[in-house]
Design an enzyme around this catalytic site. Structure first.
Site, PDB file in Angstrom:
ATOM      1  CG  HIS A  47      39.243 -23.142  50.013  1.00  0.00           C
ATOM      2  ND1 HIS A  47      39.524 -22.905  48.643  1.00  0.00           N
ATOM      3  CD2 HIS A  47      37.877 -24.267  49.492  1.00  0.00           C
ATOM      4  CE1 HIS A  47      38.430 -23.388  47.648  1.00  0.00           C
ATOM      5  NE2 HIS A  47      37.408 -24.335  47.675  1.00  0.00           N
ATOM      6  CB  SER A 199      34.972 -19.223  42.867  1.00  0.00           C
ATOM      7  OG  SER A 199      34.684 -20.403  42.270  1.00  0.00           O
ATOM      8  CB  SER A 200      38.919 -23.110  42.901  1.00  0.00           C
ATOM      9  OG  SER A 200      38.417 -23.558  44.118  1.00  0.00           O
TER      10      SER A 200
END
Ligand code: PAF
Length: 294
Positions: A47, A199-200
């Site tokens: 992000h 990825s979260s």
């Protein structure tokens, strides 16, 4: 972490569309350009790289943090999605500073009022394959939240990660169909040291599973080498066999598709670029990845 409408040394976090509109209006009046990175929080280096890219192109960065309920077709996945806006804001502040950055972290009510439902979208068939076929309604939810956010924020540029390659193509189509003057840019996949795509959802894996999940990237690399000398079908069968031999990783799908149309390909052709798309599950966590094959 300060939450509110001040910019002394802390990052600006706004929770309502009205506050955000007012804030953006004053920025735009000053001639600021807006880069926008939509997220569902649980921020990681992937992000942050999207945010850095946006900041290199515009003078102000807006980050939305919102776990959008209408894009989840699995209630369990929605409930387990990690949520910690203060932690996310601290991560942004530590890594990117607080100047010219604004976070919009709304409630479900602020976005949806009292009707939490998705509008219907068609994206010229891009929605009927892979994630669209396996997660019914997912891209209606994504379209609904992004139409809302794009129209509210009116960014000049918005950046999306290539991990969700199908989403990126769909967002480009959405903006074109809605005739919104926003430049949509894709950014390369960020990977953990074992090459697992960031990825979260990785946060939900045990340490051991997170290590094992590096197998997904490895399988894509194997697919790429196999594809050089074998057919599409042979490559798909090869990967299915690889996963069938795995004890802890389950394959949901492996597909080779045309990068532009996202249509499954059955034979090789010089006229298109093929990309492999994969979804696998480890410890009940759904992980997605993709790789250009030629
Ligand atoms: O990719 C995501 O995290 C989400 O689909 C997005 C774009 C933030 C919309 O909720």
């Amino acid at each position: 972490m300060f939450v509110g409408y001040s910019e002394f040394s802390m990052i600006t976090i706004l929770h309502t569309k009205d506050d955000l509109s007012k804030h953006l209006k004053s920025l735009k009046n000053k001639g600021e350009t807006i880069g926008f990175v939509p997220t569902m929080g649980a921020l990681h280096a992937g992000h942050l790289s999207l945010m850095e890219e946006a900041m290199s192109l515009t003078t102000t960065l807006v980050v939305s943090i919102f776990v959008n309920p209408t894009q989840f077709n699995n209630q369990n996945d929605l409930e387990k999605y990690p949520r910690d806006v203060s932690k996310d804001a601290s991560i942004i502040q530590e890594r990117l500073g607080s100047k010219n950055i604004c976070i919009y972290a709304p409630t479900v009510e602020d976005v949806y009022d009292d009707e939490v439902s998705a509008k219907k979208y068609t994206y010229d068939g891009l929605e009927n394959v892979m994630e669209g076929a396996n997660r019914p309604g997912h891209f209606d939810g994504v379209g609904t939240i992004l139409e809302f956010l794009f129209k509210l924020i009116k960014p000049d540029v918005s950046i999306f990660g290539e991990k969700d390659f199908q989403q990126l193509q769909i967002v480009k189509k959405l903006v074109k169909k809605l005739k919104l003057p926003i430049k949509i840019k894709g950014a390369a996949i960020h990977r953990e040291p074992n090459m697992l795509a960031m990825s979260s959802r990785n946060e939900r894996l045990s340490k051991a599973a997170r290590m094992q999940a590096g197998f997904i990237f490895k399988s894509l690399e194997l697919a790429k080498s196999h594809f050089k000398v074998h057919s599409v079908l042979q490559t798909e069968k090869y990967i299915e066999k690889l996963y069938a031999a795995q004890k802890d990783i389950t394959l949901e799908y492996f597909t080779i598709a045309d990068e532009k149309t996202l249509k499954t390909v059955t034979r090789k052709s010089k006229d298109r670029t093929c990309r492999a798309f994969i979804v696998a599950h480890i410890e009940g966590v759904r992980l997605i990845d993709n790789m250009k094959l030629d």
